[in-house]
Design a protein around this motif. Structure first.
Motif, PDB file in Angstrom:
ATOM      1  N   HIS A 113       0.735  -1.288  -0.228  1.00  0.00           N
ATOM      2  CA  HIS A 113       0.035   0.014   0.074  1.00  0.00           C
ATOM      3  C   HIS A 113       0.774   1.256  -0.108  1.00  0.00           C
ATOM      4  N   ARG A 144       2.491   1.888  -3.460  1.00  0.00           N
ATOM      5  CA  ARG A 144       1.358   2.416  -4.282  1.00  0.00           C
ATOM      6  C   ARG A 144       1.162   3.817  -4.183  1.00  0.00           C
ATOM      7  N   GLU A 145       1.165   4.294  -3.000  1.00  0.00           N
ATOM      8  CA  GLU A 145       1.054   5.833  -2.747  1.00  0.00           C
ATOM      9  C   GLU A 145       2.143   6.362  -3.230  1.00  0.00           C
ATOM     10  N   ARG A 169      -5.956  -5.191   3.983  1.00  0.00           N
ATOM     11  CA  ARG A 169      -6.323  -4.121   3.569  1.00  0.00           C
ATOM     12  C   ARG A 169      -5.619  -2.698   4.116  1.00  0.00           C
ATOM     13  N   GLN A 170      -5.701  -1.810   3.166  1.00  0.00           N
ATOM     14  CA  GLN A 170      -4.990  -0.688   3.588  1.00  0.00           C
ATOM     15  C   GLN A 170      -5.683   0.168   4.836  1.00  0.00           C
TER      16      GLN A 170
END
Length: 288
Positions: A85, A88-89, A137-138
């Motif tokens: 996550h 990706r950011e 999950r984030q």
């Protein structure tokens, strides 16, 4: 303009050239580098025990070694999920800036940065899906809005640096921990190798961006920047304490477990150790 500041700094140019050449010299193909066994041993540490969220707490004393091994497995899957996550950011934010006004100078290095981080995201996701059958999950709050203002890029690259220094603290220790499986040590070792360059670059860029912001910001604006980064440091660390991890490890009332662990003195000690270098750097340049 940021570009004027960067172009005027010969030291920054020298560092960029050195890091870019290092990226080229150290290039590897991750799709061929790693060997992925069908499964990893269950009754062993999947994360250095000193890095797990229960280490040094009263709760840890209630579990058998086998239960602690199981917990370390899910904590490791959560850690690599956080990497997916976070990468990706940062890819989104760096891609938004490559070859744009103000970032002409570092754009050559950005190409290597983007390529390496994309490959990191792949092998962390591969580990999670092979051995955990999931990517957690984030955590809520991860997409907290960054103010759209003159300080936006500063906050973006501060967040990237905080994320990279957090994960590198774990990577560097697990890469050298012979209690862990070779596959786990290998992905941590190769990530640490690349992140050392990214952190060196990030510190230089944050220093320059903050110097530019500081030259025109008010005391109130500087205080708001410092407060934002303190909250992001706390959020980043607390994302390691995932109640879904405790549920998957078979612990009763995972939300209560999380609250107990966050309130433990061991939690404060671990957070201080994880962010010791980061906090020292941010205070040194005056941003906090």
């Amino acid at each position: 303009m940021v570009s004027e500041l960067i172009n005027a700094d010969n030291r920054f140019l020298e560092i960029l050239n050195r890091l870019t050449n290092k990226s080229i010299d150290d290039y590897y193909n991750p799709y061929k580098l790693f060997e992925w066994p069908d499964r990893l041993p269950e009754e062993m540490w999947w994360m250095s025990p000193e890095l797990t969220t229960t280490y040094g707490t009263l709760l840890a004393g209630k579990f058998s070694e086998k239960e602690l091994y199981a917990l370390s497995k899910f904590e490791s899957i959560n850690f690599y999920s956080l990497n997916v996550h976070g990468i990706r950011e940062l890819l989104i934010e760096v891609t938004r800036r490559i070859h744009t006004k103000g970032f002409e100078t570092p754009s050559e290095f950005f190409h290597h940065f983007i390529g390496e981080e994309n490959e990191h995201m792949w092998f962390f996701a591969e580990f999670c899906l092979r051995y955990g059958r999931k990517i957690y999950r984030q955590p809520a709050g991860a997409s907290a809005a960054i103010p759209r203002s003159a300080v936006e890029s500063l906050l973006v690259f501060c967040r990237i640096l905080i994320f990279e220094e957090l994960v590198d603290h774990f990577n560097s220790r697990m890469a050298a921990d012979d209690r862990l499986d070779d596959t786990i040590r290998a992905i941590n070792r190769i990530h640490h190798q690349d992140e050392s360059r990214h952190i060196a670059f990030g510190r230089e860029l944050v220093t320059m961006l903050f110097a530019k912001v500081k030259s025109t910001a008010t005391e109130l604006e500087l205080a708001e920047i410092a407060d934002y980064l303190r909250r992001y440091l706390t959020y980043s660390f607390e994302s390691l304490y995932n109640p879904q991890v405790y549920q998957d490890a078979g612990l009763a009332d995972p939300l209560a477990v999380r609250q107990e662990l966050l309130a433990s003195p061991a939690r404060a000690e671990l957070e201080q150790n994880v962010f010791r270098k980061t906090s020292k750097f941010l205070k040194k340049i005056g941003v906090m």
